[in-house]
Write a protein that holds these residues in place. Structure first.
Motif, PDB file in Angstrom:
ATOM      1  N   GLN A 127      36.370 -37.545  40.849  1.00 23.42           N
ATOM      2  CA  GLN A 127      36.813 -36.274  40.288  1.00 23.42           C
ATOM      3  C   GLN A 127      36.141 -36.042  38.949  1.00 23.42           C
ATOM      4  OE1 GLN A 127      41.026 -35.964  39.644  1.00 23.42           O
ATOM      5  NE2 GLN A 127      40.946 -33.849  38.939  1.00 23.42           N
ATOM      6  N   GLN A 128      35.544 -34.870  38.790  1.00 19.76           N
ATOM      7  CA  GLN A 128      34.945 -34.513  37.511  1.00 19.76           C
ATOM      8  C   GLN A 128      35.959 -33.727  36.688  1.00 19.76           C
ATOM      9  OE1 GLN A 128      31.202 -32.436  37.712  1.00 19.76           O
ATOM     10  NE2 GLN A 128      30.624 -33.153  35.683  1.00 19.76           N
ATOM     11  N   LEU A 129      36.130 -34.127  35.427  1.00 24.36           N
ATOM     12  CA  LEU A 129      37.130 -33.535  34.555  1.00 24.36           C
ATOM     13  C   LEU A 129      36.528 -32.399  33.728  1.00 24.36           C
ATOM     14  CD1 LEU A 129      38.802 -36.879  33.410  1.00 24.36           C
ATOM     15  CD2 LEU A 129      39.339 -35.457  35.399  1.00 24.36           C
ATOM     16  N   ASP A 130      37.358 -31.712  32.980  1.00 22.16           N
ATOM     17  CA  ASP A 130      36.912 -30.543  32.222  1.00 22.16           C
ATOM     18  C   ASP A 130      35.887 -30.889  31.140  1.00 22.16           C
ATOM     19  OD1 ASP A 130      38.563 -28.935  33.725  1.00 22.16           O
ATOM     20  OD2 ASP A 130      40.224 -28.958  32.272  1.00 22.16           O
ATOM     21  N   ASP A 131      35.942 -32.110  30.630  1.00 23.10           N
ATOM     22  CA  ASP A 131      34.987 -32.517  29.590  1.00 23.10           C
ATOM     23  C   ASP A 131      33.710 -33.121  30.181  1.00 23.10           C
ATOM     24  OD1 ASP A 131      35.930 -34.897  30.550  1.00 23.10           O
ATOM     25  OD2 ASP A 131      36.481 -35.735  28.601  1.00 23.10           O
ATOM     26  N   HIS A 132      33.499 -32.942  31.486  1.00 22.36           N
ATOM     27  CA  HIS A 132      32.329 -33.427  32.235  1.00 22.36           C
ATOM     28  C   HIS A 132      32.354 -34.930  32.500  1.00 22.36           C
ATOM     29  CE1 HIS A 132      30.611 -29.480  31.956  1.00 22.36           C
ATOM     30  NE2 HIS A 132      30.491 -29.530  30.642  1.00 22.36           N
ATOM     31  N   SER A 133      33.385 -35.629  32.079  1.00 20.77           N
ATOM     32  CA  SER A 133      33.501 -37.039  32.435  1.00 20.77           C
ATOM     33  C   SER A 133      34.032 -37.141  33.863  1.00 20.77           C
ATOM     34  CB  SER A 133      34.431 -37.769  31.464  1.00 20.77           C
ATOM     35  OG  SER A 133      35.759 -37.265  31.574  1.00 20.77           O
ATOM     36  N   TYR A 134      34.127 -38.366  34.382  1.00 22.96           N
ATOM     37  CA  TYR A 134      34.479 -38.574  35.779  1.00 22.96           C
ATOM     38  C   TYR A 134      35.613 -39.587  35.886  1.00 22.96           C
ATOM     39  CZ  TYR A 134      29.886 -36.490  36.732  1.00 22.96           C
ATOM     40  OH  TYR A 134      28.803 -35.651  36.783  1.00 22.96           O
ATOM     41  N   GLU A 135      36.466 -39.384  36.875  1.00 18.83           N
ATOM     42  CA  GLU A 135      37.416 -40.403  37.284  1.00 18.83           C
ATOM     43  C   GLU A 135      37.012 -40.893  38.676  1.00 18.83           C
ATOM     44  OE1 GLU A 135      41.484 -39.237  37.160  1.00 18.83           O
ATOM     45  OE2 GLU A 135      41.652 -39.499  34.985  1.00 18.83           O
ATOM     46  N   VAL A 136      36.793 -42.179  38.793  1.00 21.61           N
ATOM     47  CA  VAL A 136      36.351 -42.783  40.050  1.00 21.61           C
ATOM     48  C   VAL A 136      37.415 -43.773  40.501  1.00 21.61           C
ATOM     49  CG1 VAL A 136      34.555 -44.126  41.194  1.00 21.61           C
ATOM     50  CG2 VAL A 136      33.932 -42.519  39.374  1.00 21.61           C
ATOM     51  N   VAL A 152      28.389 -40.633  36.089  1.00 25.24           N
ATOM     52  CA  VAL A 152      28.315 -41.264  37.407  1.00 25.24           C
ATOM     53  C   VAL A 152      26.926 -40.970  37.957  1.00 25.24           C
ATOM     54  CG1 VAL A 152      29.091 -41.108  39.809  1.00 25.24           C
ATOM     55  CG2 VAL A 152      30.775 -41.240  37.976  1.00 25.24           C
ATOM     56  N   ILE A 153      26.301 -41.974  38.570  1.00 29.32           N
ATOM     57  CA  ILE A 153      24.979 -41.806  39.172  1.00 29.32           C
ATOM     58  C   ILE A 153      25.048 -42.291  40.611  1.00 29.32           C
ATOM     59  CG2 ILE A 153      22.551 -42.527  39.093  1.00 29.32           C
ATOM     60  CD1 ILE A 153      22.927 -42.845  36.036  1.00 29.32           C
ATOM     61  N   GLY A 154      24.588 -41.452  41.541  1.00 32.69           N
ATOM     62  CA  GLY A 154      24.637 -41.782  42.956  1.00 32.69           C
ATOM     63  C   GLY A 154      23.374 -42.465  43.432  1.00 32.69           C
ATOM     64  N   LYS A 268      14.181 -32.320  53.706  1.00 34.39           N
ATOM     65  CA  LYS A 268      13.315 -31.143  53.602  1.00 34.39           C
ATOM     66  C   LYS A 268      12.898 -30.917  52.156  1.00 34.39           C
ATOM     67  CE  LYS A 268      15.228 -28.496  57.508  1.00 34.39           C
ATOM     68  NZ  LYS A 268      15.919 -27.227  57.870  1.00 34.39           N
ATOM     69  N   VAL A 269      13.832 -31.132  51.247  1.00 32.77           N
ATOM     70  CA  VAL A 269      13.589 -30.994  49.807  1.00 32.77           C
ATOM     71  C   VAL A 269      14.357 -32.102  49.093  1.00 32.77           C
ATOM     72  CG1 VAL A 269      13.192 -28.502  49.858  1.00 32.77           C
ATOM     73  CG2 VAL A 269      15.522 -29.382  49.571  1.00 32.77           C
ATOM     74  N   PRO A 270      13.957 -32.451  47.867  1.00 35.22           N
ATOM     75  CA  PRO A 270      14.742 -33.427  47.100  1.00 35.22           C
ATOM     76  C   PRO A 270      16.112 -32.853  46.732  1.00 35.22           C
ATOM     77  CG  PRO A 270      12.519 -33.173  46.189  1.00 35.22           C
ATOM     78  CD  PRO A 270      12.715 -32.062  47.177  1.00 35.22           C
ATOM     79  N   GLU A 271      17.078 -33.737  46.525  1.00 33.11           N
ATOM     80  CA  GLU A 271      18.404 -33.343  46.048  1.00 33.11           C
ATOM     81  C   GLU A 271      18.744 -34.203  44.818  1.00 33.11           C
ATOM     82  OE1 GLU A 271      23.003 -32.777  47.634  1.00 33.11           O
ATOM     83  OE2 GLU A 271      21.718 -34.308  48.522  1.00 33.11           O
ATOM     84  N   PRO A 272      18.194 -33.846  43.654  1.00 37.15           N
ATOM     85  CA  PRO A 272      18.409 -34.686  42.477  1.00 37.15           C
ATOM     86  C   PRO A 272      19.813 -34.592  41.880  1.00 37.15           C
ATOM     87  CG  PRO A 272      17.044 -32.803  41.911  1.00 37.15           C
ATOM     88  CD  PRO A 272      17.230 -32.770  43.394  1.00 37.15           C
ATOM     89  N   TRP A 273      20.594 -33.568  42.258  1.00 42.25           N
ATOM     90  CA  TRP A 273      21.912 -33.415  41.624  1.00 42.25           C
ATOM     91  C   TRP A 273      22.840 -32.646  42.554  1.00 42.25           C
ATOM     92  CZ3 TRP A 273      22.431 -34.671  36.185  1.00 42.25           C
ATOM     93  CH2 TRP A 273      23.725 -34.512  35.680  1.00 42.25           C
ATOM     94  N   SER A 274      24.079 -33.093  42.645  1.00 41.59           N
ATOM     95  CA  SER A 274      25.138 -32.292  43.260  1.00 41.59           C
ATOM     96  C   SER A 274      26.306 -32.318  42.286  1.00 41.59           C
ATOM     97  CB  SER A 274      25.518 -32.817  44.648  1.00 41.59           C
ATOM     98  OG  SER A 274      25.955 -34.164  44.583  1.00 41.59           O
ATOM     99  N   GLN A 275      27.249 -33.203  42.512  1.00 36.90           N
ATOM    100  CA  GLN A 275      28.351 -33.400  41.566  1.00 36.90           C
ATOM    101  C   GLN A 275      27.918 -34.305  40.416  1.00 36.90           C
ATOM    102  OE1 GLN A 275      31.713 -35.256  43.426  1.00 36.90           O
ATOM    103  NE2 GLN A 275      33.122 -34.893  41.728  1.00 36.90           N
ATOM    104  N   TYR A 276      26.861 -35.062  40.622  1.00 33.36           N
ATOM    105  CA  TYR A 276      26.307 -36.012  39.660  1.00 33.36           C
ATOM    106  C   TYR A 276      24.848 -36.245  40.046  1.00 33.36           C
ATOM    107  CZ  TYR A 276      28.001 -38.706  43.657  1.00 33.36           C
ATOM    108  OH  TYR A 276      28.277 -39.136  44.929  1.00 33.36           O
ATOM    109  N   PRO A 277      24.047 -36.898  39.216  1.00 32.41           N
ATOM    110  CA  PRO A 277      22.639 -37.118  39.577  1.00 32.41           C
ATOM    111  C   PRO A 277      22.478 -38.107  40.716  1.00 32.41           C
ATOM    112  CG  PRO A 277      23.175 -38.220  37.508  1.00 32.41           C
ATOM    113  CD  PRO A 277      24.360 -37.372  37.852  1.00 32.41           C
TER     114      PRO A 277
END
Length: 383
Positions: A127-136, A152-154, A268-277
């Protein structure tokens, strides 16, 4: 219970472990998670290009200094189903090393640098929080732990954690099966051999200890009906390439090294970022014929660690972090993927039986094709 951390890396493969290593060396509290135990055998060509070797040495990892030595590789050979072949020298010296051994080395380096590594850890929520930090939220056995992380890095490859799905339009519809087995008894010169067969190709290359790695990427349609075991699938593939069948008959599978993964879908294309890099296979799945995943894993790790470090030190904002990493990753890998997709189509065109003759007429063509499937050179000294 919540444990604060600077960076959580999900996936302890090449990309994840080297990214964690770099962030820990910068002084950041880094946690490396993986859902399985290590060391283990993985579906991989286990071919390390000159670019990969260069990037590992930049990180201070010199495989030639290890107790278990990798094999040297300086040529590539493609063998067509009709028997024709194309051979070309590689740009610089390459290595052959098993993922079992390489992952062990990378994990030792990461832990020595201060990385906390936890295996058999299942991600149940991000979960991404309002301050852009994450709870995992992580489940390990009967225990459940909630981590609070600034980043968080995937690096989880194609099997993304729960709630981290990618868009279907980013991938080809064709489903592939990846398989791998080590073989003993194959006298392999310092070269990677690529055998075309129905539905894909099989690569053979030397690794450490006089063992050869045999890895294949085959369409799911071609594999169906071939049997369920890796040796059965390889035997069925060899029926459409006599030289592959003869090659495999010289050796025997090493027990306990067989691995398979399916379904795989090429990018088909790179996906460098979604919810995190994303880094490594989580960002880009490229045809093995058209480059090596190890170099992509390491290059994306270098880029991501650089921009993530700037963000963690407060030098750039979250928005800048996302924009700059995504921009550089797209610039780095989009053209490579386009070249790879073109070469992939050419490789399986009906006219491929004429390619060996064309290469004899144009001697520099094979070298050009090898160069076209490699990442561009970079000046690591100034990164």
């Amino acid at each position: 219970m919540s444990k604060p951390i600077d960076a959580i890396i999900i996936g302890a493969g090449i990309a994840g472990s080297t990214c964690a290593l770099q962030l820990a060396q910068q002084g950041h509290r880094t946690l490396l998670l993986d859902r399985q135990e290590f060391p283990r055998h993985k579906t991989c060509g286990e071919f390390m290009s000159p670019e990969t070797k260069e990037m590992l040495e930049y990180l201070g990892i010199h495989l030639a200094d290890q107790v278990i030595k990798p094999s040297n590789i300086d040529h590539a050979k493609i063998i067509m189903p009709q028997g024709g072949e194309i051979e070309a020298p590689l740009r610089g010296s390459a290595y052959g090393i098993s993922r079992y051994e390489l992952d062990r080395i990378l994990h030792e380096e990461a832990v020595t640098s201060g990385v906390e590594m936890i295996t058999r850890a299942t991600i149940t929520a991000i979960q991404q929080l309002d301050d852009h930090s994450y709870e995992v939220t992580v489940k390990r056995g009967n225990d459940q732990i909630c981590y609070r992380a600034r980043t968080v890095i995937g690096a989880h490859g194609t099997k993304k954690p729960r709630g981290a799905n990618s868009k279907a339009e980013l991938y080809d519809k064709t489903s592939y099966v990846g398989i791998k087995s080590h073989y003993s008894g194959l006298a392999i010169p310092p070269q990677v051999e690529l055998y075309f067969c129905k539905g894909g190709y099989v690569g053979i290359s030397p690794i450490e200890g006089g063992i050869a790695n045999v890895a294949a990427l085959l369409t799911l349609d071609a594999v169906q009906g071939s049997g369920k075991s890796v040796p059965d699938i390889l035997e069925a593939a060899s029926l459409t390439n006599e030289r592959l069948a003869a090659r495999l008959s010289e050796g025997s599978p090493v027990q306990g090294t067989q691995v398979s993964v399916a379904p795989l879908h090429l990018s088909k294309v790179p996906e460098p970022w979604s919810q995190y890099p994303h880094i490594g296979d989580a960002m880009l799945m490229i045809p093995p014929l058209c480059g090596d995943g190890m170099s992509i894993a390491l290059r994306s790790s270098l880029l991501c660690a650089e921009w993530t470090g700037k963000y963690l030190r407060g030098r750039i904002s979250y928005t800048q972090w996302q924009y700059e990493y995504s921009k550089e990753a797209n610039q780095e890998f989009t053209q490579l993927l386009r070249r790879a997709r073109r070469i992939q189509k050419l490789a399986f065109a009906r006219t491929n039986k004429f390619y060996p003759g064309l290469v004899r007429v144009i001697p520099g063509l094979a070298t050009y094709l090898v160069k076209a499937t490699r990442l561009s050179e970079i000046n690591l000294v100034h990164r």
